[in-house]
Design a protein around this motif. Structure first.
Motif, PDB file in Angstrom:
ATOM      1  N   HIS A  50      -4.879  -5.283   8.894  1.00  0.00           N
ATOM      2  CA  HIS A  50      -5.703  -4.247   8.274  1.00  0.00           C
ATOM      3  C   HIS A  50      -6.946  -4.878   7.668  1.00  0.00           C
ATOM      4  CE1 HIS A  50      -3.882  -5.624   4.579  1.00  0.00           C
ATOM      5  NE2 HIS A  50      -4.458  -4.693   3.843  1.00  0.00           N
ATOM      6  N   GLU A  86      -1.562  -9.724  -1.357  1.00  0.00           N
ATOM      7  CA  GLU A  86      -0.901  -8.472  -1.745  1.00  0.00           C
ATOM      8  C   GLU A  86       0.596  -8.582  -1.521  1.00  0.00           C
ATOM      9  OE1 GLU A  86      -3.710  -4.906  -0.407  1.00  0.00           O
ATOM     10  OE2 GLU A  86      -3.290  -6.332   1.167  1.00  0.00           O
ATOM     11  N   HIS A 126     -10.357  -4.721  -1.146  1.00  0.00           N
ATOM     12  CA  HIS A 126      -9.648  -5.992  -1.366  1.00  0.00           C
ATOM     13  C   HIS A 126     -10.594  -7.017  -1.996  1.00  0.00           C
ATOM     14  CE1 HIS A 126      -7.435  -3.840   1.744  1.00  0.00           C
ATOM     15  NE2 HIS A 126      -6.369  -4.546   1.418  1.00  0.00           N
ATOM     16  N   HIS A 172      -2.336  -0.283   5.427  1.00  0.00           N
ATOM     17  CA  HIS A 172      -1.528  -0.961   6.444  1.00  0.00           C
ATOM     18  C   HIS A 172      -1.011  -0.090   7.572  1.00  0.00           C
ATOM     19  CE1 HIS A 172      -0.370  -4.646   3.802  1.00  0.00           C
ATOM     20  NE2 HIS A 172      -1.633  -4.600   4.107  1.00  0.00           N
ATOM     21  N   THR A 206      -8.417   0.003   5.985  1.00  0.00           N
ATOM     22  CA  THR A 206      -8.117  -0.739   4.762  1.00  0.00           C
ATOM     23  C   THR A 206      -6.681  -0.584   4.268  1.00  0.00           C
ATOM     24  OG1 THR A 206      -9.055   1.097   3.542  1.00  0.00           O
ATOM     25  CG2 THR A 206     -10.471  -0.818   3.860  1.00  0.00           C
ATOM     26  N   HIS A 223       0.822  -1.212   0.000  1.00  0.00           N
ATOM     27  CA  HIS A 223       0.000   0.000   0.000  1.00  0.00           C
ATOM     28  C   HIS A 223       0.857   1.263   0.000  1.00  0.00           C
ATOM     29  CE1 HIS A 223      -3.752  -2.126   0.423  1.00  0.00           C
ATOM     30  NE2 HIS A 223      -3.254  -2.824   1.422  1.00  0.00           N
TER      31      HIS A 223
HETATM   32 ZN   LIG Z   1      -4.329  -4.406   1.829  1.00  0.00          ZN
END
Ligand SMILES: [Zn+2]
Length: 299
Positions: free
Chosen positions: A191, A266, A126, A213, A211, A72
């Protein structure tokens, strides 16, 4: 990195690409030549793993966020900008998930850029955390590959069909496997990445933070989670293997519950990256851990 510094980097990188293009007018470094593989660059591992399913042998695939790195808040380097500008197709999830992509998109030339991720209305971006959410991303990726490389359209369509079959099985196994669980409370010390998954399979999600980190890991929120676990006799917590495992350990010590990892896909460890761990591989591991943590016997 400061924003000004980053912009300066990008300006320099774009200038370098210009010089590079001038020096290589024979097309050696430019667009795809006949018979050469389509060059696809992705932001992180989610589009990488999905593009690999669809493009497989017909594409040359690289990603910008290195294995083991938080996606992120990644900071692109001049090398990232050059890599994207040399690609035929650049696939990313969304600036909502990857704010750093916006800067890269500003300097794009003729590269075909695809936003494969969630729409604005999705509460939890996500979306790939459900099998059908990942399928819709794979469909968009297949479309982009077909447009960029129509001569291999049949191949890409065939792979998409295979992925569709896998998706059906994966969804069925999630629905079946999470039907009869002793607990439906997924306490997640990480998260907010499993909102869509929880909603799809009727689980109650409690996440430590929002949403993205960073930030929000307040002592108060940690205390709230611990209270919730005690009150509801929760017997397992779930953690993100790459994000603050010590927080989950703290919660586990306080409440004597077991800890299970959940993967957001991710992030990918170096070993998993090298062995080419698939989206399905991560999701099956998630299912197994959820079933063990929530105590869901198969009937
Ligand atoms: Zn994420």
């Amino acid at each position: 990195m400061h924003k000004k510094k980053l912009i300066l980097f990008i300006v320099i990188a774009v200038a370098l690409v210009g010089v590079w293009c001038l020096l290589s007018r024979d097309g050696r470094y430019g667009a795809k030549r006949a018979g050469e593989h389509l060059s696809v660059v992705t932001s992180g591992y989610v589009p990488y793993a999905l593009a690999k399913e669809i493009g497989a042998e017909k594409i040359h695939l690289t990603m910008l966020v290195p294995p083991g790195t938080e996606p992120h808040h990644f900071e692109p380097t001049p090398g990232s900008v050059i890599a994207v500008n040399e690609a035929d197709v650049f696939v990313y999830i969304s600036p909502r998930v990857e704010p750093w992509v916006s800067d890269i998109l500003k300097g794009l030339g003729s590269v075909r850029a695809l936003e494969a991720g969630p729409s604005e209305k999705e509460e939890d971006p996500h979306v790939w955390m459900t099998p059908y959410g990942a399928l819709s991303m794979a469909e968009r990726i297949a479309d982009a590959l077909i447009k960029a490389d129509p001569s291999n359209a049949a191949y890409y369509r065939e792979n998409l069909k295979k992925f569709e079959k896998e998706t059906e099985l994966l969804h069925r196994d999630f629905a079946e496997g999470l039907k009869n669980c002793k607990s439906r409370a997924v306490v997640h010390v990480g998260h907010l990445a499993f909102g869509a998954l929880a909603q799809a399979y009727g689980l109650e999600l409690r996440s430590l933070s929002g949403t993205s980190h960073q930030g929000e890991h307040s002592v108060r929120k940690l205390a709230d989670l611990i209270r919730f676990i005690r009150k509801n006799k929760v017997s397992a917590v779930f953690t993100e293997p790459f994000v603050s495992p010590e927080l989950a350990q703290t919660v586990a010590r306080e409440t004597r519950v077991r800890v299970f990892p959940l993967y957001t896909v991710e992030e990918v460890g170096t070993e998993d990256f090298q062995s080419g761990k698939t989206y399905e591989g991560f999701m099956r591991q998630n299912l197994e851990n959820l079933r063990e943590g929530l105590q869901c016997p198969l009937r």
